[in-house]
Design a protein around this motif. Structure first.
Motif, PDB file in Angstrom:
ATOM      1  N   ASP A 129      31.350  40.708  41.442  1.00  0.00           N
ATOM      2  CA  ASP A 129      30.862  39.391  41.009  1.00  0.00           C
ATOM      3  C   ASP A 129      31.941  38.642  40.220  1.00  0.00           C
ATOM      4  O   ASP A 129      32.115  37.429  40.373  1.00  0.00           O
ATOM      5  N   PHE A 130      32.652  39.400  39.389  1.00  0.00           N
ATOM      6  CA  PHE A 130      33.781  38.824  38.640  1.00  0.00           C
ATOM      7  C   PHE A 130      34.830  38.289  39.613  1.00  0.00           C
ATOM      8  O   PHE A 130      35.292  37.148  39.492  1.00  0.00           O
ATOM      9  N   ARG A 131      35.188  39.102  40.606  1.00  0.00           N
ATOM     10  CA  ARG A 131      36.173  38.682  41.612  1.00  0.00           C
ATOM     11  C   ARG A 131      35.689  37.439  42.375  1.00  0.00           C
ATOM     12  O   ARG A 131      36.428  36.469  42.533  1.00  0.00           O
ATOM     13  N   ASP A 132      34.442  37.479  42.809  1.00  0.00           N
ATOM     14  CA  ASP A 132      33.929  36.388  43.646  1.00  0.00           C
ATOM     15  C   ASP A 132      33.789  35.076  42.871  1.00  0.00           C
ATOM     16  O   ASP A 132      33.776  33.996  43.457  1.00  0.00           O
ATOM     17  N   LYS A 136      40.242  36.677  37.331  1.00  0.00           N
ATOM     18  CA  LYS A 136      41.436  37.519  37.487  1.00  0.00           C
ATOM     19  C   LYS A 136      41.712  38.216  36.160  1.00  0.00           C
ATOM     20  O   LYS A 136      41.397  37.692  35.096  1.00  0.00           O
ATOM     21  N   MET A 137      42.285  39.394  36.248  1.00  0.00           N
ATOM     22  CA  MET A 137      42.475  40.201  35.054  1.00  0.00           C
ATOM     23  C   MET A 137      43.852  40.851  35.079  1.00  0.00           C
ATOM     24  O   MET A 137      44.250  41.447  36.074  1.00  0.00           O
ATOM     25  N   ILE A 138      44.568  40.690  33.965  1.00  0.00           N
ATOM     26  CA  ILE A 138      45.831  41.416  33.777  1.00  0.00           C
ATOM     27  C   ILE A 138      45.623  42.348  32.592  1.00  0.00           C
ATOM     28  O   ILE A 138      45.296  41.886  31.502  1.00  0.00           O
ATOM     29  N   THR A 139      45.769  43.627  32.809  1.00  0.00           N
ATOM     30  CA  THR A 139      45.646  44.566  31.697  1.00  0.00           C
ATOM     31  C   THR A 139      46.949  45.335  31.535  1.00  0.00           C
ATOM     32  O   THR A 139      47.705  45.511  32.487  1.00  0.00           O
ATOM     33  N   TYR A 140      47.212  45.742  30.312  1.00  0.00           N
ATOM     34  CA  TYR A 140      48.355  46.620  30.079  1.00  0.00           C
ATOM     35  C   TYR A 140      47.939  47.663  29.058  1.00  0.00           C
ATOM     36  O   TYR A 140      46.978  47.476  28.309  1.00  0.00           O
ATOM     37  N   TYR A 156      40.434  54.126  35.066  1.00  0.00           N
ATOM     38  CA  TYR A 156      39.475  53.050  35.342  1.00  0.00           C
ATOM     39  C   TYR A 156      39.958  52.164  36.489  1.00  0.00           C
ATOM     40  O   TYR A 156      39.197  51.822  37.396  1.00  0.00           O
ATOM     41  N   TYR A 157      41.249  51.819  36.468  1.00  0.00           N
ATOM     42  CA  TYR A 157      41.812  50.994  37.548  1.00  0.00           C
ATOM     43  C   TYR A 157      41.587  51.675  38.903  1.00  0.00           C
ATOM     44  O   TYR A 157      41.172  51.039  39.881  1.00  0.00           O
ATOM     45  N   LYS A 158      41.823  52.979  38.932  1.00  0.00           N
ATOM     46  CA  LYS A 158      41.651  53.719  40.187  1.00  0.00           C
ATOM     47  C   LYS A 158      40.179  53.775  40.606  1.00  0.00           C
ATOM     48  O   LYS A 158      39.871  53.712  41.805  1.00  0.00           O
ATOM     49  N   GLU A 159      39.291  53.901  39.625  1.00  0.00           N
ATOM     50  CA  GLU A 159      37.859  53.957  39.941  1.00  0.00           C
ATOM     51  C   GLU A 159      37.375  52.627  40.519  1.00  0.00           C
ATOM     52  O   GLU A 159      36.583  52.598  41.465  1.00  0.00           O
ATOM     53  N   VAL A 160      37.845  51.528  39.930  1.00  0.00           N
ATOM     54  CA  VAL A 160      37.477  50.205  40.447  1.00  0.00           C
ATOM     55  C   VAL A 160      38.006  50.066  41.870  1.00  0.00           C
ATOM     56  O   VAL A 160      37.301  49.598  42.776  1.00  0.00           O
ATOM     57  N   ILE A 167      42.174  45.756  45.307  1.00  0.00           N
ATOM     58  CA  ILE A 167      41.847  44.906  44.155  1.00  0.00           C
ATOM     59  C   ILE A 167      43.052  44.109  43.655  1.00  0.00           C
ATOM     60  O   ILE A 167      42.977  43.433  42.631  1.00  0.00           O
ATOM     61  N   THR A 168      44.169  44.197  44.385  1.00  0.00           N
ATOM     62  CA  THR A 168      45.392  43.575  43.858  1.00  0.00           C
ATOM     63  C   THR A 168      45.291  42.053  43.770  1.00  0.00           C
ATOM     64  O   THR A 168      46.076  41.431  43.057  1.00  0.00           O
ATOM     65  N   SER A 169      44.328  41.462  44.484  1.00  0.00           N
ATOM     66  CA  SER A 169      44.212  40.004  44.431  1.00  0.00           C
ATOM     67  C   SER A 169      43.624  39.512  43.115  1.00  0.00           C
ATOM     68  O   SER A 169      43.726  38.328  42.792  1.00  0.00           O
TER      69      SER A 169
END
Ligand SMILES: *[C@@H]1O[C@H](CO)[C@@H](O)[C@H](O)[C@H]1NC(C)=O
Ligand SMILES: *[C@@H]1O[C@H](CO)[C@@H](O)[C@H](O)[C@H]1NC(C)=O
Ligand SMILES: *[C@@H]1O[C@H](CO)[C@@H](O)[C@H](O)[C@H]1NC(C)=O
Ligand SMILES: *[C@@H]1O[C@H](CO)[C@@H](O)[C@H](O)[C@H]1NC(C)=O
Length: 203
Positions: A129-132, A136-140, A156-160, A167-169
């Motif tokens: 829903d966030f994507r649609d 966009k999210m940048i985390t470090y 978490y990144y891998k689980e998503v 999910i790179t978009s």
């Protein structure tokens, strides 16, 4: 991840200057065991992993705060097992944890999880829903984070990604060498993040 293996037990008996007491001290077997356990990550008594390990180079005085007088060492503070036992399991500040077993540790962990998971755990993997909505999210995450182990963010990144697919978009994750918890450390500070996010969304 690429790095040299490092065995803290090879340094037992080595002298060093302790800056907080301004005296010479020697690395003990107990200290090496604390470091080793920190770099291994917490485990249940049956050997299963509880959570990701800390990286070598993270400050142990935050992860495992310890005061030693002679041969007696105590840990304390709000991140400690002792505090969790008193405040969250027993709900009695006068209670004292003695001769705890690894199995007791499992029980204390479960009590902490029951208190905090509903309001602190951020492990929702369905970000569609966030994507649609155009999000966009940048985390470090700093690899020298001495408070929250960075492996959790990668996990978490891998689980998503496992749940959604590519999910790179809309979601990028960067690991920052030598950065401590949010700031500090020798690795440099990510800067201009909001502007980068804005360019990514708008351009
Ligand atoms: C040190 O950590 C490793 C795993 O990283 C583990 O296999 C080993 O048992 C630990 N050694 C001690 C003495 O705790
Ligand atoms: C160590 O002792 C200092 C001074 O009494 C105290 O402020 C600190 O909280 C103690 N730390 C731990 C881990 O017990
Ligand atoms: C903890 O264990 C030690 C060694 O077995 C024993 O001497 C001591 O009485 C125990 N303390 C408590 C509070 O059970
Ligand atoms: C993921 O999607 C991006 C475009 O959004 C594309 O450039 C990339 O090749 C894709 N990666 C995979 C592994 O499919």
């Amino acid at each position: 991840m690429c790095r040299e293996p490092f065995d803290p037990f090879e340094y037992v008996g080595k002298s060093f200057k302790c800056s907080s007491t301004n005296s010479q001290a020697k690395i003990s077997t107990a200290a090496a065991a604390v470091a080793n356990a920190t770099w291994r990550g917490p485990r249940f008594s049956n050997g299963k992993s509880i959570y990701q390990r800390y990286e070598i180079g993270s400050y142990l005085n935050t992860i495992a705060p310890t005061n030693c007088t002679g041969n007696v060492c105590t840990s304390g503070g709000q991140g400690s097992v002792d505090f969790a036992y008193k405040a969250l399991l027993k709900k009695d500040a006068a209670s004292a944890i003695t001769n705890a077993t690894h199995r007791d540790f499992d029980t204390i962990y479960r009590a902490v999880k029951q208190v905090f998971a509903s309001n602190l755990q951020t492990n929702e993997v369905d970000l569609r829903d966030f994507r649609d909505a155009g999000g966009k999210m940048i985390t470090y995450h700093g690899l020298a984070d001495q408070s929250i182990s960075p492996g959790g963010t990668l996990h978490y990144y891998k689980e998503v990604s496992d749940f959604i697919g590519n999910i790179t978009s809309f979601y990028k994750y960067y690991r920052v060498p030598s950065l401590e918890h949010c700031w500090g450390g020798n690795g440099g500070q990510p800067e201009g993040l909001f502007a980068q996010l804005r360019y990514w969304v708008e351009d």
